[in-house]
Scaffold this motif. Sequence first.
Motif, mmCIF file in Angstrom:
data_model
loop_
_atom_site.group_PDB
_atom_site.id
_atom_site.type_symbol
_atom_site.label_atom_id
_atom_site.label_comp_id
_atom_site.label_asym_id
_atom_site.label_seq_id
_atom_site.Cartn_x
_atom_site.Cartn_y
_atom_site.Cartn_z
ATOM 1 N N UNK A 1 0.803 -1.230 0.000
ATOM 2 C CA UNK A 1 0.000 0.000 0.000
ATOM 3 C C UNK A 1 0.837 1.282 0.000
ATOM 4 N N UNK A 2 1.831 1.422 0.903
ATOM 5 C CA UNK A 2 2.619 2.668 0.884
ATOM 6 C C UNK A 2 3.335 2.901 -0.432
ATOM 7 N N UNK A 3 3.786 1.819 -1.077
ATOM 8 C CA UNK A 3 4.538 1.952 -2.327
ATOM 9 C C UNK A 3 3.617 2.312 -3.493
ATOM 10 N N UNK B 1 -10.519 5.114 0.845
ATOM 11 C CA UNK B 1 -10.192 5.941 2.015
ATOM 12 C C UNK B 1 -9.732 7.347 1.644
ATOM 13 N N UNK B 2 -10.014 7.752 0.418
ATOM 14 C CA UNK B 2 -9.804 9.144 0.030
ATOM 15 C C UNK B 2 -8.368 9.572 -0.157
ATOM 16 N N UNK B 3 -7.477 8.626 -0.452
ATOM 17 C CA UNK B 3 -6.075 8.978 -0.678
ATOM 18 C C UNK B 3 -5.746 9.098 -2.159
ATOM 19 N N UNK B 4 -6.506 8.400 -2.973
ATOM 20 C CA UNK B 4 -6.326 8.419 -4.426
ATOM 21 C C UNK B 4 -7.685 8.580 -5.083
ATOM 22 N N UNK C 1 -0.424 3.902 5.155
ATOM 23 C CA UNK C 1 -1.777 4.410 4.883
ATOM 24 C C UNK C 1 -2.798 3.976 5.930
ATOM 25 N N UNK C 2 -2.638 2.775 6.482
ATOM 26 C CA UNK C 2 -3.567 2.334 7.524
ATOM 27 C C UNK C 2 -3.420 3.193 8.776
ATOM 28 N N UNK C 3 -2.195 3.600 9.084
ATOM 29 C CA UNK C 3 -1.965 4.524 10.202
ATOM 30 C C UNK C 3 -2.671 5.845 9.950
ATOM 31 N N UNK D 1 -0.619 0.750 13.194
ATOM 32 C CA UNK D 1 0.337 -0.315 12.851
ATOM 33 C C UNK D 1 1.789 0.155 12.809
ATOM 34 N N UNK D 2 2.026 1.460 12.748
ATOM 35 C CA UNK D 2 3.395 1.976 12.708
ATOM 36 C C UNK D 2 4.057 2.015 14.079
ATOM 37 N N UNK D 3 3.286 1.885 15.160
ATOM 38 C CA UNK D 3 3.892 1.930 16.487
ATOM 39 C C UNK D 3 4.751 0.684 16.704
ATOM 40 N N UNK D 4 5.987 0.915 17.071
ATOM 41 C CA UNK D 4 6.928 -0.178 17.299
ATOM 42 C C UNK D 4 7.925 0.212 18.372
#
Length: 333
Positions: free
Chosen positions: A23-25, A73-76, A99-101, A130-133
């Motif tokens: 997704x990010x790519x 989700x309104x990104x594209x 994108x999920x974040x 999901x980015x929290x690590x």
Amino acid sequence: MRAYVEAEPERIWSKLASERAVKPHVLASIAAGYASNEEELWDFFSKTFYAHQYGLGTMRAVLRRALAYLEENGMVVREDGILRATAFGRRTSELYIDPETAVLMKEALTSEGPGSLTDLSFLHMIAHTPDMWPRLRPYRRELEDLMGFLAEHEEELFFRPPDPELDAVGFEEFLGEIKVARVLDAWIEEEPEDSIMGLFDVQPGDLYRLVETGRWLLYAAQELAVLFGRREYAVRLSVLMKRVEHGVREELLQLASLRGIGRVRARLLYSAGFRSLEDLRRAPVRELLKVPGIGPRLALSIKEQVGGEISEEDLEAVKKEEWVQKSLLDYSS
């Protein structure tokens, strides 16, 4: 060495081999202008190791699902077959967040908010992404305490916990998010590091990474809050980001921003009556030298950073202090 050279090569797998990783790519390739339609998107990804390893058919199926998610989700947006990143999508890509974040942050930041908005509200919001690590696993001995804390503070959260009867695994993961939020909250309330590590059973490396990741995600949330017109959230997130960066309460932010002044020295200066940069600017160096942890060189550095004047009397005090320290070192050796 021969054993390594002649050994059977290990199998390697493309890191794009999951829909979430793709997704990010996909978003970045559209936002950066590498692909403006589906065919260009297929062509762009056909040159990757992922396509070589899994085949074009599998690749297209995963890319279509990722693209559908970004559109939903309104990104594209798609206009006459042309793909274009929205302001939300472009900012998400620029911030290097999943994108999920971004979708979870948007859900929280554009909502009416929790019943009681606190620092915990935002700390759990970023812990929920999901980015929290690293993810902190709640140990069995912690479950009762975490559930009690959740019951007491649930009205402060943007997100509701899963029903433990219907989704036991999801509920336990939610408690892990609460644990992350509590660790960060203890950090910004100036709990000593040893105390945090003992209380929450986290290692020094985990605490360091949580602080770094937390600061990054709070910055991303602040930027998205600005994008969505939630200025009041953006202001609070900006302050909270700086508190996480320095590990201090809000009243210490000015002091902790100085070079060479960490959370401990900042509190010592504050307790000694130096509560702002203006206080430090007016203070004689000899008074700063009375504060534990403030040596001659650091005292001069502080005065230089705040633009304070350094008198001849101050320089004499510094020389005297340096001489005393040197003499003590000579004596101890």
